[in-house]
Design a protein around this motif. Structure first.
Motif, PDB file in Angstrom:
ATOM      1  N   GLN A   1     -12.297   2.687 128.830  1.00  0.00           N
ATOM      2  CA  GLN A   1     -13.503   1.945 128.132  1.00  0.00           C
ATOM      3  C   GLN A   1     -14.273   1.415 129.485  1.00  0.00           C
ATOM      4  O   GLN A   1     -15.488   1.208 129.237  1.00  0.00           O
ATOM      5  N   LYS A   2     -13.909   0.826 130.549  1.00  0.00           N
ATOM      6  CA  LYS A   2     -14.721   0.452 131.666  1.00  0.00           C
ATOM      7  C   LYS A   2     -15.525   1.503 132.020  1.00  0.00           C
ATOM      8  O   LYS A   2     -16.893   1.320 132.301  1.00  0.00           O
ATOM      9  N   GLY A   3     -15.288   2.960 132.364  1.00  0.00           N
ATOM     10  CA  GLY A   3     -15.845   3.853 132.454  1.00  0.00           C
ATOM     11  C   GLY A   3     -17.134   4.170 131.556  1.00  0.00           C
ATOM     12  O   GLY A   3     -18.370   4.563 131.917  1.00  0.00           O
TER      13      GLY A   3
ATOM     14  N   GLY B   1     -12.272  27.394 131.511  1.00  0.00           N
ATOM     15  CA  GLY B   1     -13.055  27.822 132.613  1.00  0.00           C
ATOM     16  C   GLY B   1     -14.103  27.112 133.092  1.00  0.00           C
ATOM     17  O   GLY B   1     -14.892  27.383 133.853  1.00  0.00           O
ATOM     18  N   LEU B   2     -14.018  25.704 132.777  1.00  0.00           N
ATOM     19  CA  LEU B   2     -15.051  24.808 132.867  1.00  0.00           C
ATOM     20  C   LEU B   2     -15.094  23.774 134.213  1.00  0.00           C
ATOM     21  O   LEU B   2     -14.075  24.048 134.680  1.00  0.00           O
ATOM     22  N   PRO B   3     -15.843  23.403 134.691  1.00  0.00           N
ATOM     23  CA  PRO B   3     -15.924  22.513 135.694  1.00  0.00           C
ATOM     24  C   PRO B   3     -15.340  21.234 135.673  1.00  0.00           C
ATOM     25  O   PRO B   3     -15.709  20.437 134.471  1.00  0.00           O
ATOM     26  N   GLY B   4     -14.469  20.521 136.260  1.00  0.00           N
ATOM     27  CA  GLY B   4     -13.946  19.172 136.106  1.00  0.00           C
ATOM     28  C   GLY B   4     -13.919  18.379 137.380  1.00  0.00           C
ATOM     29  O   GLY B   4     -13.497  18.933 138.513  1.00  0.00           O
ATOM     30  N   ILE B   5     -14.167  17.116 137.255  1.00  0.00           N
ATOM     31  CA  ILE B   5     -14.136  16.243 138.545  1.00  0.00           C
ATOM     32  C   ILE B   5     -13.184  15.032 138.372  1.00  0.00           C
ATOM     33  O   ILE B   5     -13.390  14.641 137.327  1.00  0.00           O
ATOM     34  N   ALA B   6     -12.331  14.710 139.232  1.00  0.00           N
ATOM     35  CA  ALA B   6     -11.758  13.323 139.129  1.00  0.00           C
ATOM     36  C   ALA B   6     -12.159  12.445 140.155  1.00  0.00           C
ATOM     37  O   ALA B   6     -12.514  12.647 141.191  1.00  0.00           O
TER      38      ALA B   6
ATOM     39  N   LEU C   1      -2.219   0.526 142.133  1.00  0.00           N
ATOM     40  CA  LEU C   1      -2.005   1.828 142.155  1.00  0.00           C
ATOM     41  C   LEU C   1      -3.688   2.499 141.817  1.00  0.00           C
ATOM     42  O   LEU C   1      -3.886   2.238 140.827  1.00  0.00           O
ATOM     43  N   PRO C   2      -4.003   3.392 142.339  1.00  0.00           N
ATOM     44  CA  PRO C   2      -5.399   3.944 141.957  1.00  0.00           C
ATOM     45  C   PRO C   2      -5.342   4.851 140.471  1.00  0.00           C
ATOM     46  O   PRO C   2      -3.951   5.510 140.290  1.00  0.00           O
ATOM     47  N   LEU C   3      -6.374   4.668 139.817  1.00  0.00           N
ATOM     48  CA  LEU C   3      -6.377   5.613 138.699  1.00  0.00           C
ATOM     49  C   LEU C   3      -7.813   6.348 138.561  1.00  0.00           C
ATOM     50  O   LEU C   3      -8.760   5.718 139.220  1.00  0.00           O
ATOM     51  N   GLY C   4      -7.702   7.461 137.977  1.00  0.00           N
ATOM     52  CA  GLY C   4      -9.071   8.070 137.981  1.00  0.00           C
ATOM     53  C   GLY C   4      -9.614   8.403 136.624  1.00  0.00           C
ATOM     54  O   GLY C   4      -8.897   8.701 135.642  1.00  0.00           O
ATOM     55  N   LEU C   5     -10.881   8.600 136.558  1.00  0.00           N
ATOM     56  CA  LEU C   5     -11.405   9.195 135.602  1.00  0.00           C
ATOM     57  C   LEU C   5     -11.756  10.657 135.850  1.00  0.00           C
ATOM     58  O   LEU C   5     -11.973  11.073 136.920  1.00  0.00           O
TER      59      LEU C   5
END
Lengths: 95, 521
Positions: B314-316, B470-475, B485-489
């Motif tokens: 939700q923050k993202g 086959g798509l691009p994805g970034i964390a 602890l870190p969390l990613g989108l």
């Protein structure tokens, strides 16, 4: 579908992995857990859907049918556990 | 001089070009950091100190002449999956014991051509099969992040000398680190730990089901899996050829963009390498995202997902909205079938790719009474449990009588997963925002996961769809959980639209900031 001990031993033989009786027993449980998980794919209606062959639509690249590489026998056998005069050595296969 | 290992790649690049520092100095700084940290973190399985010093010296010579390449003098860590000429390349497996290739992978060749310096080879799950880096023959990698707890500390009234510091007493809260060791994720766990703990400026990694993005999310680093075909697979140890892609793990979005530009290329040696020029990814960072359409897939709200992950998501959404993006709800109806389909397709391809490890051409050989016995003993001794499990599943689903029911069905479902994405992109969605992982980093030797392999596989639930299509994805790191602890989108883009991913990830990074573990090692 699930696998039994005999099937696990047969698959291990096909995969050329030696398994002990204990390994095979443990693997039977693990493989059935995974096969149970993938079972849900059967509920998907795939009528009229082609199986994927290439994730990006592209034409297969072709090159001229000519020699572009070679003369590297020593490089190719360099990492082999047993070699002789640029041949791989294996246990005897023909009597 | 302050610690050179703290510099990002873009900062180091500026200082190297400006001759404020030398490649030799920054390389030495990393080598001594590795020396001190590696016994605790186990990120490197081979350190190539002499090679690094030689490469740095050559970089310095080029920098003096003003002939430096895009990565001139930047010290990098290389995942053990990449073939590096004359250097340890074992995919962290026992079966590849002693293997030192006589060739260099295309991706690493590209990096060296741009002037980068190799520090060594990084730990990983054996053959990239795992989500915790615990399947490595070289032992687990330790996450530099630890859980912390908030303690209430009573402050005594103190006086320090005449007119010195006076504390009035009372209480304050302080975070203290928990000693429990956590996994860095996998399979690129060594890459993620090395980047997060300042043991390299950036690292190469690979991603078949989430192996770049999940460890990046677990360590507060940025990781991108580019579109299938963007980076050459030539010279990289194959796991599942239709899913494998190389990409970088870096400390921030800009560094990831710099690294991907060098790693990506058009390569005639890989028939699936796509014939498109590599754009300047860095150029899009800072560009506004006003008017961009961001899709929020409802199927990524899974049962048992911690509140904190939902809150982060939700923050993202709020950050992107604030930056002028248009948020739209979307549906990707076949999402839940991606992971089961993956666990047919990936093991099937792996069983075929790993058939080459037979004790004849390279690596380990265990003698046997005949050739088949030699093969079977070699493979039994050389492969770890997880790898054997996957070879067995793959062999089974490809065996006579089961091929249609499993493999063909999975490849059909895979087309449906891809179609889901094509439909939303055709409707005008530019980028999709999801959580990167269903949890933060978990403990080493987690009992639940050891008891049930499927529990471990669920780590990749949000990332695996991207490989299947086959798509691009970034964390990109987006915050810390209650335990620190870190969390990613994750952002998912159209094929070959990595630029939109970098552009949008930079907006999230701007809002969230960057994250560093507290040093305990």
């Amino acid at each position: 579908m699930s696998v039994d001990l005999q099937t696990v031993k047969r698959v291990a033989r096909l995969a050329r992995i030696a398994v002990s009786e204990e390994d095979a027993k443990r693997m039977t449980g693990e493989l059935n857990a995974i096969l149970g998980f993938v079972e849900q794919l059967n509920e998907v209606d795939v009528s009229g859907v082609e199986p994927m062959t290439s994730v990006t639509p592209m034409e297969m690249k072709k090159r001229q049918d000519v020699v572009t590489d070679g003369g590297k026998a020593a490089d190719i056998v360099a990492n082999a556990p047993a070699t002789e005069e640029n041949f791989f050595l294996v246990p005897k296969v023909v009597e | 001089m302050s610690d050179l290992t703290q510099l990002t790649i873009s900062q180091a690049r500026a200082k190297l070009r400006g001759k404020e520092i030398t490649a030799t100095e920054i390389t030495e700084a990393y080598l001594s950091a590795i020396d001190r940290a590696n016994p605790a973190l186990n990120a490197y399985v081979a350190v190539t100190g002499d090679k690094a010093r030689d490469m740095a010296k050559a970089s310095d010579a080029r920098l003096v002449k003003g002939e430096g390449g895009a990565l001139e003098g930047i010290p990098l860590g290389i995942k053990d999956l990449f073939g590096t000429e004359g250097v340890h390349t074992q995919a962290c497996s026992h079966v590849l014991d002693g293997f030192k290739p006589r060739y260099e992978s295309t991706v690493t060749s590209n990096l060296w051509a741009d002037g980068a310096v190799m520090l060594g080879k990084l730990n990983m799950d054996e053959f990239a099969m795992g989500s915790s880096n615990e399947t490595s023959y070289y032992g687990p990698v330790i996450n530099p992040w630890r859980r912390s707890r908030l303690d209430t500390v009573v402050m005594p009234t103190t006086h320090q000398g005449d007119g010195g510091f006076v504390s009035a007493g009372g209480t304050r809260t302080a975070r203290s680190l928990d000693n429990a060791q956590l996994v860095p994720g996998g399979s690129s766990g060594g890459s993620a730990t090395a980047v997060s703990a300042f043991l390299c400026a950036g690292a190469t990694a690979t991603d078949t089901g989430g192996s770049i993005r999940q460890p990046a999310a677990f360590t507060g680093t940025v990781g991108i899996k580019p579109t299938y075909g963007r980076c050459s697979r030539w010279g990289i140890v194959a796991f599942a050829s239709s899913l494998d892609q190389a990409g970088p793990i870096a400390r921030d979005v800009r560094d990831a963009a710099i690294l991907l530009k060098s790693m990506a290329s058009v390569d005639p040696k890989d028939t699936t390498s796509v014939d498109r020029p590599v754009p300047d990814y860095e150029a899009v960072i800072g560009k506004p995202i006003k008017g961009m359409k961001v899709g929020i897939p409802r199927e990524y709200r899974v049962d048992g997902m911690p509140e904190e992950i939902e809150a982060l998501w939700q923050k993202g959404i709020a950050w992107l909205k604030d930056a002028g993006a248009e948020i739209v709800d979307i549906s990707l109806p076949h999402t839940k079938y991606a992971l089961p389909a993956y666990y047919i397709v990936a093991p099937a391809e792996a069983s075929s790719n790993l058939a080459r490890y037979d004790g004849v051409r390279y690596g380990l050989r265990v003698p046997g009474k005949d050739i088949v016995d030699m093969y079977e003993k070699t493979r039994a001794a050389g492969f770890g449990r997880e790898v054997k499990r996957r070879i067995m599943i793959g062999t089974y689903v490809l065996s006579a009588g089961y091929y249609d029911a499993y493999y063909l069905q999975a490849q059909k479902v895979r087309n449906l997963i891809k179609r889901d994405f094509e439909t939303v992109f055709a409707a005008g969605v530019d980028v999709i925002l999801t959580p990167a992982t269903p949890s933060a980093a978990f403990g080493i030797a987690d009992e639940d996961m050891a008891a049930d392999p499927v529990k471990m596989y669920l780590n990749d639930i949000f990332t695996v769809t991207v490989n299947m299509a086959g798509l691009p994805g970034i964390a990109v790191p987006a915050g810390l959980d209650a335990k620190g602890l870190p969390l990613g989108l994750q952002l998912i883009g159209r094929p070959f639209d990595e630029e939109t991913l970098f552009q949008t990830a930079a907006v999230i990074e701007q809002a969230a900031g960057t994250f560093q573990p507290e040093k305990w090692w």
